[in-house]
Scaffold this motif. Structure first.
Motif, PDB file in Angstrom:
ATOM      1  N   ASP A 179       0.828  -1.209   0.000  1.00 43.18           N
ATOM      2  CA  ASP A 179       0.000   0.000   0.000  1.00 43.18           C
ATOM      3  C   ASP A 179       0.860   1.255   0.000  1.00 43.18           C
ATOM      4  O   ASP A 179       0.562   2.239  -0.696  1.00 43.18           O
ATOM      5  CB  ASP A 179      -0.926   0.013   1.220  1.00 43.18           C
ATOM      6  CG  ASP A 179      -2.049  -1.009   1.107  1.00 43.18           C
ATOM      7  OD1 ASP A 179      -2.305  -1.499  -0.009  1.00 43.18           O
ATOM      8  OD2 ASP A 179      -2.671  -1.328   2.141  1.00 43.18           O
ATOM      9  N   GLU A 180       1.948   1.235   0.786  1.00 44.07           N
ATOM     10  CA  GLU A 180       2.835   2.396   0.859  1.00 44.07           C
ATOM     11  C   GLU A 180       3.528   2.635  -0.480  1.00 44.07           C
ATOM     12  O   GLU A 180       3.627   3.778  -0.950  1.00 44.07           O
ATOM     13  CB  GLU A 180       3.872   2.199   1.974  1.00 44.07           C
ATOM     14  CG  GLU A 180       4.705   3.443   2.225  1.00 44.07           C
ATOM     15  CD  GLU A 180       5.785   3.216   3.282  1.00 44.07           C
ATOM     16  OE1 GLU A 180       6.817   3.885   3.178  1.00 44.07           O
ATOM     17  OE2 GLU A 180       5.596   2.375   4.171  1.00 44.07           O
ATOM     18  N   LEU A 181       3.994   1.559  -1.119  1.00 49.94           N
ATOM     19  CA  LEU A 181       4.646   1.705  -2.425  1.00 49.94           C
ATOM     20  C   LEU A 181       3.663   2.256  -3.457  1.00 49.94           C
ATOM     21  O   LEU A 181       4.012   3.136  -4.255  1.00 49.94           O
ATOM     22  CB  LEU A 181       5.196   0.353  -2.896  1.00 49.94           C
ATOM     23  CG  LEU A 181       6.564  -0.062  -2.343  1.00 49.94           C
ATOM     24  CD1 LEU A 181       6.855  -1.519  -2.664  1.00 49.94           C
ATOM     25  CD2 LEU A 181       7.685   0.824  -2.890  1.00 49.94           C
ATOM     26  N   PHE A 182       2.424   1.761  -3.437  1.00 46.14           N
ATOM     27  CA  PHE A 182       1.423   2.265  -4.377  1.00 46.14           C
ATOM     28  C   PHE A 182       1.142   3.749  -4.130  1.00 46.14           C
ATOM     29  O   PHE A 182       0.956   4.524  -5.070  1.00 46.14           O
ATOM     30  CB  PHE A 182       0.131   1.453  -4.286  1.00 46.14           C
ATOM     31  CG  PHE A 182       0.185   0.127  -5.022  1.00 46.14           C
ATOM     32  CD1 PHE A 182       1.192  -0.159  -5.919  1.00 46.14           C
ATOM     33  CD2 PHE A 182      -0.799  -0.830  -4.827  1.00 46.14           C
ATOM     34  CE1 PHE A 182       1.245  -1.365  -6.608  1.00 46.14           C
ATOM     35  CE2 PHE A 182      -0.771  -2.045  -5.509  1.00 46.14           C
ATOM     36  CZ  PHE A 182       0.251  -2.311  -6.397  1.00 46.14           C
ATOM     37  N   ASP A 183       1.105   4.153  -2.861  1.00 42.85           N
ATOM     38  CA  ASP A 183       0.914   5.579  -2.555  1.00 42.85           C
ATOM     39  C   ASP A 183       2.032   6.422  -3.155  1.00 42.85           C
ATOM     40  O   ASP A 183       1.804   7.511  -3.697  1.00 42.85           O
ATOM     41  CB  ASP A 183       0.865   5.806  -1.039  1.00 42.85           C
ATOM     42  CG  ASP A 183      -0.461   5.370  -0.413  1.00 42.85           C
ATOM     43  OD1 ASP A 183      -1.438   5.167  -1.171  1.00 42.85           O
ATOM     44  OD2 ASP A 183      -0.515   5.218   0.815  1.00 42.85           O
ATOM     45  N   ARG A 184       3.276   5.926  -3.043  1.00 41.17           N
ATOM     46  CA  ARG A 184       4.407   6.669  -3.596  1.00 41.17           C
ATOM     47  C   ARG A 184       4.351   6.696  -5.129  1.00 41.17           C
ATOM     48  O   ARG A 184       4.722   7.689  -5.760  1.00 41.17           O
ATOM     49  CB  ARG A 184       5.735   6.041  -3.139  1.00 41.17           C
ATOM     50  CG  ARG A 184       5.991   6.031  -1.647  1.00 41.17           C
ATOM     51  CD  ARG A 184       6.216   7.407  -1.045  1.00 41.17           C
ATOM     52  NE  ARG A 184       4.999   8.166  -0.833  1.00 41.17           N
ATOM     53  CZ  ARG A 184       4.133   7.940   0.148  1.00 41.17           C
ATOM     54  NH1 ARG A 184       4.345   6.962   1.017  1.00 41.17           N
ATOM     55  NH2 ARG A 184       3.052   8.678   0.269  1.00 41.17           N
ATOM     56  N   ILE A 185       3.886   5.600  -5.730  1.00 46.73           N
ATOM     57  CA  ILE A 185       3.750   5.556  -7.192  1.00 46.73           C
ATOM     58  C   ILE A 185       2.728   6.599  -7.651  1.00 46.73           C
ATOM     59  O   ILE A 185       2.929   7.293  -8.653  1.00 46.73           O
ATOM     60  CB  ILE A 185       3.365   4.132  -7.643  1.00 46.73           C
ATOM     61  CG1 ILE A 185       4.596   3.203  -7.510  1.00 46.73           C
ATOM     62  CG2 ILE A 185       2.860   4.115  -9.088  1.00 46.73           C
ATOM     63  CD1 ILE A 185       4.279   1.723  -7.588  1.00 46.73           C
TER      64      ILE A 185
END
Length: 242
Positions: A179-185
């Motif tokens: 979820d955190e990686l997707f937020d950064r993407i």
């Protein structure tokens, strides 16, 4: 995020791509496009040709037919390093950091083509991934899987790409880290960078996608917005587990 309507076609276009390894064609007239600042996601079963499509777009796989265009320019004949110079960044699924180098050295390596001051871009990467600023003197090999992925994405951003291609960026990480990686993407796309990613976590990826592609046996089976694909009963039943 609305696509840039000033362009006659999407910023990145892989049109009717056919190619493979040896005599066998893995891609069969596969078409993938992504507009400026758009998140495009490629999903599908194992062996569908998802990573192969990414490699074809990046010049790692010669095409037997079809073409690749970037910002209206035909780049089909260009080598990967030439595509990087044109504004493409690629983050492979594995072996995507220099484990013995520090986080900051990894970022500096990402700027190998640049001749200008890279400090501002490093600061932008640290703003995007605050944990990397905290661990900038630590060898990348000592980081968690999710943190390594942030280093890999950060290193690709050091080239100041117009298009960032990610091959299964959340493979092997926990749901919280995913979820955190997707937020950064999403943050990266908001600054105008086109994102194209192959993702095994199909449902979650389509939730953040402006455009989605379901590939089956090297060809386009379904294409639409992320929401359209999530709402499609056949896509849900066949590819998203109901």
């Amino acid at each position: 995020m609305s696509p840039d309507t000033t362009q006659a076609e999407p910023y990145l276009v892989g049109e009717a791509m056919t190619g493979g390894y040896g005599a066998a064609d893995i891609l069969k007239t596969c078409t993938i496009t992504a507009a400026k600042g758009e998140i495009a996601v490629i999903v599908g079963p194992n062996g569908a040709g998802k990573s192969t499509a990414m490699k074809a777009l990046f010049g790692m796989l010669p095409l037997r037919s079809g073409s690749v265009r970037l910002g209206g320019e035909d780049i089909t004949a260009l080598q990967p390093q030439q595509r990087v110079a044109k504004g493409m960044g690629f983050v492979p699924q594995t072996h995507n950091v220099f484990t013995s180098m520090t986080v900051e050295e990894n970022l500096e390596m990402g700027a190998f083509l640049r001749r200008d001051d890279i400090r501002k871009t490093i600061e932008q990467v640290y703003d995007l991934f605050p944990i990397l600023r905290e661990k900038r003197r630590q060898p990348a090999g000592e980081l968690s899987g999710g943190q390594r992925q942030q280093v890999a994405v950060g290193r690709a951003l050091m080239t100041e790409p117009q298009v960032l291609m990610l091959d299964e960026p959340t493979a092997g990480v926990s749901p919280i880290v995913m979820d955190e990686l997707f937020d950064r993407i999403i943050d990266v796309a908001r600054i105008g960078i086109t994102i194209l990613m192959v993702e095994q976590n199909a449902r979650q990826a389509l939730e953040i996608a402006d455009r989605g592609y379901v590939l089956v046996q090297g060809g386009n089976r379904f294409t639409g917005s992320g929401r359209e694909l999530l709402d499609n009963p056949e896509v849900r039943r066949t590819f998203l587990g109901g």
